[in-house]
Scaffold this motif. Structure first.
Motif, mmCIF file in Angstrom:
data_model
loop_
_atom_site.group_PDB
_atom_site.id
_atom_site.type_symbol
_atom_site.label_atom_id
_atom_site.label_comp_id
_atom_site.label_asym_id
_atom_site.label_seq_id
_atom_site.Cartn_x
_atom_site.Cartn_y
_atom_site.Cartn_z
ATOM 1 N N LEU A 16 0.839 -1.193 0.000
ATOM 2 C CA LEU A 16 0.000 0.000 0.000
ATOM 3 C C LEU A 16 0.877 1.246 0.000
ATOM 4 O O LEU A 16 2.044 1.196 0.404
ATOM 5 C CB LEU A 16 -0.939 0.002 1.213
ATOM 6 N N ILE A 17 0.306 2.350 -0.436
ATOM 7 C CA ILE A 17 1.032 3.618 -0.524
ATOM 8 C C ILE A 17 0.479 4.568 0.534
ATOM 9 O O ILE A 17 -0.723 4.758 0.662
ATOM 10 C CB ILE A 17 0.875 4.257 -1.926
ATOM 11 N N LEU A 18 1.400 5.162 1.291
ATOM 12 C CA LEU A 18 1.044 6.147 2.313
ATOM 13 C C LEU A 18 2.057 7.278 2.213
ATOM 14 O O LEU A 18 3.273 7.031 2.273
ATOM 15 C CB LEU A 18 1.071 5.501 3.704
ATOM 16 N N ASP A 19 1.568 8.489 2.037
ATOM 17 C CA ASP A 19 2.448 9.653 1.874
ATOM 18 C C ASP A 19 3.468 9.438 0.764
ATOM 19 O O ASP A 19 4.658 9.714 0.920
ATOM 20 C CB ASP A 19 3.158 9.983 3.194
ATOM 21 N N ASN A 20 2.995 8.909 -0.359
ATOM 22 C CA ASN A 20 3.805 8.667 -1.556
ATOM 23 C C ASN A 20 4.934 7.660 -1.358
ATOM 24 O O ASN A 20 5.907 7.650 -2.112
ATOM 25 C CB ASN A 20 4.376 9.984 -2.112
ATOM 26 N N LYS A 21 4.829 6.816 -0.327
ATOM 27 C CA LYS A 21 5.833 5.773 -0.087
ATOM 28 C C LYS A 21 5.134 4.436 0.094
ATOM 29 O O LYS A 21 4.041 4.370 0.652
ATOM 30 C CB LYS A 21 6.628 6.070 1.184
ATOM 31 N N GLN A 22 5.784 3.390 -0.382
ATOM 32 C CA GLN A 22 5.245 2.052 -0.175
ATOM 33 C C GLN A 22 5.346 1.720 1.310
ATOM 34 O O GLN A 22 6.374 1.966 1.940
ATOM 35 C CB GLN A 22 6.007 1.030 -1.010
ATOM 36 N N THR A 23 4.267 1.164 1.870
ATOM 37 C CA THR A 23 4.234 0.900 3.302
ATOM 38 C C THR A 23 3.501 -0.400 3.589
ATOM 39 O O THR A 23 2.869 -0.971 2.708
ATOM 40 C CB THR A 23 3.578 2.076 4.054
ATOM 41 N N THR A 24 3.571 -0.827 4.833
ATOM 42 C CA THR A 24 2.881 -2.058 5.229
ATOM 43 C C THR A 24 1.386 -1.821 5.325
ATOM 44 O O THR A 24 0.920 -0.695 5.519
ATOM 45 C CB THR A 24 3.386 -2.556 6.598
ATOM 46 N N ARG A 25 0.663 -2.898 5.243
ATOM 47 C CA ARG A 25 -0.789 -2.835 5.396
ATOM 48 C C ARG A 25 -1.145 -2.287 6.780
ATOM 49 O O ARG A 25 -2.054 -1.479 6.912
ATOM 50 C CB ARG A 25 -1.395 -4.222 5.209
ATOM 51 N N LEU A 26 -0.420 -2.730 7.804
ATOM 52 C CA LEU A 26 -0.732 -2.269 9.154
ATOM 53 C C LEU A 26 -0.482 -0.772 9.302
ATOM 54 O O LEU A 26 -1.292 -0.078 9.927
ATOM 55 C CB LEU A 26 0.061 -3.047 10.207
ATOM 56 N N SER A 27 0.570 -0.251 8.710
ATOM 57 C CA SER A 27 0.820 1.193 8.778
ATOM 58 C C SER A 27 -0.309 1.974 8.122
ATOM 59 O O SER A 27 -0.756 3.003 8.646
ATOM 60 C CB SER A 27 2.155 1.545 8.113
#
Length: 184
Positions: A16-27
């Motif tokens: 998943l993408i959060l703040d234009n960075k790839q991140t974990t599902r939990l994050s």
């Protein structure tokens, strides 16, 4: 309302993408749930974390800051690497049934399928329905992920273990809704 969050090992998948960075599902789930809690005024919220086991991390409370803190401090895998959907529903039902009649709601976020636990998810959902508890289920995870290959990148579906059918049935049995979250 109780929010039940899957913290099994697969929630560490970075799709998943959060703040234009790839991140974990939990994050990503933590960010979205924090925003959701910020929008709740006058509601009591409890928090269940589950993996192989389900734990009441925060009882129903008006102290939403503490609920968010407990969620934000929860690491992947602390409750075990598997997914006990039925046990999480059962624990939420046990806590919500003690409350006076009214809106009894469980929001269940997971990226997997029930693969452990004492109670089958649909049996737990039937018990929740009998107690007038509405369950909204959310299936978390992208449907495509690019992986590096020997000659080129390849696309895979990292959500093949997501049991959408069971999540839809749980929601339907209890008068809730099923949502598919492929992004934040």
């Amino acid at each position: 309302m109780i929010i039940a969050v899957d913290i099994s090992g697969s929630m560490g998948t970075e799709d998943l993408i959060l703040d234009n960075k790839q991140t974990t599902r939990l994050s990503a789930v933590k960010k979205v749930v924090n925003d959701f809690i910020d929008g709740r005024v006058g509601d009591r919220i409890g928090l269940i974390l589950f993996g192989t086991k389900a734990y009441l991390n925060a009882p129903l409370t008006f102290d939403l800051t503490t609920v968010k803190q407990f969620l934000n401090e929860s690491p992947i895998g602390i409750a075990g690497g598997k997914t006990a959907l039925g046990d999480a529903i059962g624990l939420a039902t046990k806590r919500l049934v003690q409350q006076s009649k009214g809106d009894r709601i469980l929001i269940l976020l997971t990226d997997g399928a029930n693969n452990t636990g004492r109670v089958a998810p649909l049996k737990a959902a039937q018990l929740a329905s009998q107690a007038d508890i509405r369950i909204h289920t959310i299936g978390v995870g992208s449907t495509t992920l690019q992986l590096p290959g020997l000659f080129a990148r390849r696309l895979v579906n990292p959500s093949t273990n997501l049991d959408e059918n069971t999540l839809e049935q749980i929601a339907q049995l209890t008068g809730g809704q099923y949502y598919r979250a492929e992004n934040t």
